[in-house]
Design a protein around this motif. Sequence first.
Motif, PDB file in Angstrom:
ATOM      1  N   VAL A  32      -9.368 -23.366  20.929  1.00  0.00           N
ATOM      2  CA  VAL A  32      -9.974 -22.459  21.902  1.00  0.00           C
ATOM      3  C   VAL A  32     -11.463 -22.731  22.027  1.00  0.00           C
ATOM      4  CG1 VAL A  32     -10.425 -20.051  22.473  1.00  0.00           C
ATOM      5  CG2 VAL A  32      -8.221 -20.703  21.475  1.00  0.00           C
ATOM      6  N   ALA A  33     -12.150 -22.887  20.888  1.00  0.00           N
ATOM      7  CA  ALA A  33     -13.604 -23.085  20.901  1.00  0.00           C
ATOM      8  C   ALA A  33     -13.996 -24.367  21.616  1.00  0.00           C
ATOM      9  CB  ALA A  33     -14.136 -23.099  19.470  1.00  0.00           C
ATOM     10  N   GLU A  34     -13.113 -25.372  21.595  1.00  0.00           N
ATOM     11  CA  GLU A  34     -13.441 -26.658  22.182  1.00  0.00           C
ATOM     12  C   GLU A  34     -12.959 -26.798  23.623  1.00  0.00           C
ATOM     13  OE1 GLU A  34     -12.069 -29.707  19.528  1.00  0.00           O
ATOM     14  OE2 GLU A  34     -13.721 -29.360  18.113  1.00  0.00           O
ATOM     15  N   ALA A 126     -20.347 -17.192  33.988  1.00  0.00           N
ATOM     16  CA  ALA A 126     -19.879 -16.607  32.731  1.00  0.00           C
ATOM     17  C   ALA A 126     -20.390 -17.405  31.537  1.00  0.00           C
ATOM     18  CB  ALA A 126     -18.355 -16.575  32.711  1.00  0.00           C
ATOM     19  N   ALA A 127     -20.519 -16.740  30.405  1.00  0.00           N
ATOM     20  CA  ALA A 127     -20.864 -17.413  29.158  1.00  0.00           C
ATOM     21  C   ALA A 127     -19.729 -18.352  28.773  1.00  0.00           C
ATOM     22  CB  ALA A 127     -21.092 -16.374  28.057  1.00  0.00           C
ATOM     23  N   PRO A 128     -20.018 -19.418  27.985  1.00  0.00           N
ATOM     24  CA  PRO A 128     -18.962 -20.371  27.621  1.00  0.00           C
ATOM     25  C   PRO A 128     -17.710 -19.726  27.060  1.00  0.00           C
ATOM     26  CG  PRO A 128     -21.103 -21.238  27.001  1.00  0.00           C
ATOM     27  CD  PRO A 128     -21.342 -19.844  27.506  1.00  0.00           C
ATOM     28  N   GLY A 129     -17.830 -18.632  26.340  1.00  0.00           N
ATOM     29  CA  GLY A 129     -16.659 -17.983  25.772  1.00  0.00           C
ATOM     30  C   GLY A 129     -15.774 -17.284  26.781  1.00  0.00           C
ATOM     31  N   ARG A 130     -16.241 -17.193  28.043  1.00  0.00           N
ATOM     32  CA  ARG A 130     -15.441 -16.542  29.083  1.00  0.00           C
ATOM     33  C   ARG A 130     -15.091 -17.501  30.222  1.00  0.00           C
ATOM     34  NH1 ARG A 130     -16.995 -12.444  32.058  1.00  0.00           N
ATOM     35  NH2 ARG A 130     -14.788 -11.963  32.366  1.00  0.00           N
ATOM     36  N   LYS A 131     -15.227 -18.792  29.971  1.00  0.00           N
ATOM     37  CA  LYS A 131     -14.725 -19.798  30.899  1.00  0.00           C
ATOM     38  C   LYS A 131     -14.206 -20.945  30.052  1.00  0.00           C
ATOM     39  CE  LYS A 131     -19.475 -21.521  31.634  1.00  0.00           C
ATOM     40  NZ  LYS A 131     -20.522 -21.832  32.648  1.00  0.00           N
ATOM     41  N   LEU A 155      -6.986 -16.046  27.069  1.00  0.00           N
ATOM     42  CA  LEU A 155      -7.582 -16.545  28.310  1.00  0.00           C
ATOM     43  C   LEU A 155      -7.654 -15.482  29.396  1.00  0.00           C
ATOM     44  CD1 LEU A 155      -5.853 -20.065  28.553  1.00  0.00           C
ATOM     45  CD2 LEU A 155      -8.089 -19.510  27.584  1.00  0.00           C
ATOM     46  N   GLY A 156      -6.970 -14.362  29.192  1.00  0.00           N
ATOM     47  CA  GLY A 156      -6.850 -13.359  30.257  1.00  0.00           C
ATOM     48  C   GLY A 156      -8.131 -12.634  30.588  1.00  0.00           C
ATOM     49  N   ASP A 157      -9.128 -12.667  29.678  1.00  0.00           N
ATOM     50  CA  ASP A 157     -10.399 -12.021  29.993  1.00  0.00           C
ATOM     51  C   ASP A 157     -11.457 -13.024  30.432  1.00  0.00           C
ATOM     52  OD1 ASP A 157     -10.908 -13.300  27.621  1.00  0.00           O
ATOM     53  OD2 ASP A 157     -11.927 -11.592  26.669  1.00  0.00           O
ATOM     54  N   HIS A 158     -11.024 -14.247  30.722  1.00  0.00           N
ATOM     55  CA  HIS A 158     -11.949 -15.285  31.188  1.00  0.00           C
ATOM     56  C   HIS A 158     -12.249 -15.105  32.678  1.00  0.00           C
ATOM     57  CE1 HIS A 158     -11.440 -17.084  27.355  1.00  0.00           C
ATOM     58  NE2 HIS A 158     -11.886 -18.288  27.685  1.00  0.00           N
ATOM     59  N   GLN A 159     -13.392 -15.585  33.076  1.00  0.00           N
ATOM     60  CA  GLN A 159     -13.736 -15.616  34.497  1.00  0.00           C
ATOM     61  C   GLN A 159     -13.074 -16.804  35.186  1.00  0.00           C
ATOM     62  OE1 GLN A 159     -17.577 -17.263  35.880  1.00  0.00           O
ATOM     63  NE2 GLN A 159     -18.049 -15.188  36.611  1.00  0.00           N
ATOM     64  N   LEU A 160     -12.983 -17.940  34.486  1.00  0.00           N
ATOM     65  CA  LEU A 160     -12.546 -19.189  35.113  1.00  0.00           C
ATOM     66  C   LEU A 160     -11.780 -20.040  34.117  1.00  0.00           C
ATOM     67  CD1 LEU A 160     -12.780 -21.310  37.494  1.00  0.00           C
ATOM     68  CD2 LEU A 160     -14.895 -22.075  36.390  1.00  0.00           C
ATOM     69  N   LEU A 161     -10.690 -20.630  34.577  1.00  0.00           N
ATOM     70  CA  LEU A 161      -9.948 -21.630  33.816  1.00  0.00           C
ATOM     71  C   LEU A 161      -9.896 -22.910  34.636  1.00  0.00           C
ATOM     72  CD1 LEU A 161      -8.103 -22.639  31.523  1.00  0.00           C
ATOM     73  CD2 LEU A 161      -6.162 -21.621  32.758  1.00  0.00           C
ATOM     74  N   CYS A 162     -10.431 -23.998  34.077  1.00  0.00           N
ATOM     75  CA  CYS A 162     -10.407 -25.320  34.723  1.00  0.00           C
ATOM     76  C   CYS A 162      -9.390 -26.192  33.999  1.00  0.00           C
ATOM     77  CB  CYS A 162     -11.786 -25.978  34.659  1.00  0.00           C
ATOM     78  SG  CYS A 162     -13.081 -25.105  35.572  1.00  0.00           S
ATOM     79  N   SER A 179       4.468 -19.636  34.662  1.00  0.00           N
ATOM     80  CA  SER A 179       4.425 -18.274  34.124  1.00  0.00           C
ATOM     81  C   SER A 179       3.038 -17.935  33.602  1.00  0.00           C
ATOM     82  CB  SER A 179       5.454 -18.129  32.997  1.00  0.00           C
ATOM     83  OG  SER A 179       6.761 -18.391  33.467  1.00  0.00           O
ATOM     84  N   LEU A 180       2.411 -18.874  32.904  1.00  0.00           N
ATOM     85  CA  LEU A 180       1.089 -18.630  32.344  1.00  0.00           C
ATOM     86  C   LEU A 180       0.054 -18.376  33.436  1.00  0.00           C
ATOM     87  CD1 LEU A 180      -0.910 -18.546  29.963  1.00  0.00           C
ATOM     88  CD2 LEU A 180      -1.138 -21.036  30.203  1.00  0.00           C
ATOM     89  N   LEU A 181       0.029 -19.225  34.447  1.00  0.00           N
ATOM     90  CA  LEU A 181      -0.973 -19.066  35.498  1.00  0.00           C
ATOM     91  C   LEU A 181      -0.744 -17.786  36.289  1.00  0.00           C
ATOM     92  CD1 LEU A 181      -1.517 -22.698  36.833  1.00  0.00           C
ATOM     93  CD2 LEU A 181      -2.657 -21.485  34.968  1.00  0.00           C
ATOM     94  N   ALA A 182       0.515 -17.434  36.494  1.00  0.00           N
ATOM     95  CA  ALA A 182       0.793 -16.173  37.198  1.00  0.00           C
ATOM     96  C   ALA A 182       0.224 -14.989  36.429  1.00  0.00           C
ATOM     97  CB  ALA A 182       2.295 -16.016  37.406  1.00  0.00           C
ATOM     98  N   ARG A 183       0.389 -14.987  35.107  1.00  0.00           N
ATOM     99  CA  ARG A 183      -0.144 -13.896  34.294  1.00  0.00           C
ATOM    100  C   ARG A 183      -1.672 -13.888  34.307  1.00  0.00           C
ATOM    101  NH1 ARG A 183       3.179 -11.935  30.233  1.00  0.00           N
ATOM    102  NH2 ARG A 183       1.366 -10.655  29.643  1.00  0.00           N
ATOM    103  N   LEU A 184      -2.280 -15.068  34.251  1.00  0.00           N
ATOM    104  CA  LEU A 184      -3.738 -15.129  34.244  1.00  0.00           C
ATOM    105  C   LEU A 184      -4.313 -14.667  35.577  1.00  0.00           C
ATOM    106  CD1 LEU A 184      -4.373 -18.487  32.327  1.00  0.00           C
ATOM    107  CD2 LEU A 184      -4.454 -16.144  31.437  1.00  0.00           C
ATOM    108  N   VAL A 185      -3.668 -15.053  36.673  1.00  0.00           N
ATOM    109  CA  VAL A 185      -4.122 -14.594  37.988  1.00  0.00           C
ATOM    110  C   VAL A 185      -4.033 -13.071  38.069  1.00  0.00           C
ATOM    111  CG1 VAL A 185      -3.515 -14.558  40.444  1.00  0.00           C
ATOM    112  CG2 VAL A 185      -3.689 -16.735  39.230  1.00  0.00           C
ATOM    113  N   GLU A 186      -2.956 -12.497  37.537  1.00  0.00           N
ATOM    114  CA  GLU A 186      -2.832 -11.037  37.510  1.00  0.00           C
ATOM    115  C   GLU A 186      -3.992 -10.393  36.756  1.00  0.00           C
ATOM    116  OE1 GLU A 186       0.867 -10.077  35.751  1.00  0.00           O
ATOM    117  OE2 GLU A 186       2.086 -10.801  37.435  1.00  0.00           O
TER     118      GLU A 186
END
Length: 367
Positions: A32-34, A126-131, A155-162, A179-186
Amino acid sequence: MSETGSEAPGGPGDAPVALTAREPHVPADQLVAEMVPPPRFDGVRFATYIPDPAQPSQTEAVRVLGAFADRLGGASRSADGGGPRRWFRRVPKQAAPAGPRGVYLDGGYGVGKTHLLASLWHAAPAAPGRKAFGTFVELTNLVGALGFQQTVRTLGDHQLLCIDEFELDDPGDTVLVSSLLARLVENGVALAATSNTLPGKLGEGRFAAADFLREIQGLSAHFRTLRIDGEDYRHRGLPEAPEPYAAEEVTRAAHRIPGASLDDFSALLGHLSSVHPSRYGELVRGVRAVCLTGLTPVPDQSTALRLVVLADRLYDREVPVLASGAPFDRLFSEDMLKGGYRKKYFRAISRLTALARDGGALVGADG
């Protein structure tokens, strides 16, 4: 952090390390950290991307992604200037805004998609921990390490996932990522991804995509697609990569270069089969040059795909490559270069050629 064998190599006069002797392990918290752009893309920004004037889609991609980043920043505060809020905040299902929640960069290898994706990550407020930034294989491995629900929470409290190098090579990954992306978008997470395949075409030529059309179409619905045309920038106006060296030259260079590794190519391919591809970055951690002897065409597609991932991690980390044996453009068979994974193989050839060019400078310094 890692098991014995993946620490940084020593200094001048030390024998080269063998990648085949390394058995890297990456704890879940380190995974996660990396999740940040790799070293090659630490300093990239939209301003450092140089669009080809002959390819207007490149300029358009910079404009659209810049606006995407601006909206992320503008939505970090409420409309009345109050406290923070999310751009894609969770709303009742019947009131959810229509349209895609992310951007998808499609194009051939070498047009700068990863540069642009990393630039978006850097531009997000967002700070690195939220993207988060990671390859597709790293994302699926994260789910395997944490479990699905914990990954959603992480990852659900992140601003952005690349997601770089988006790929769907088997039905299980299709359902998992959908399924994962659908949950994150929600949860309000914005998405951005790169691939060599349009989202509606993911999996085509690799498995029975028609059997999983619903999941694939669901993935496509999350993204606005940006097509980026152009030639491979890695080789514009540059000399050809050096011809393969004699094995003795490669071995001599490996002993001379501080922090180099030295392996027989066939032995390394065999070792890669025992290491999860998500750990290939850890496998080459601290290595300053990869020296390989006895390159031969890869024997099968599974081996070839593992080599593609290794080439990507070496390129991300700017590790020069010196090799003897077959040239890089002979590693993959004609059938492979015409099949469903052809864009992966051409990308690997392009990246390995660039790294071989860097390695040639090291051999030249050998005198």
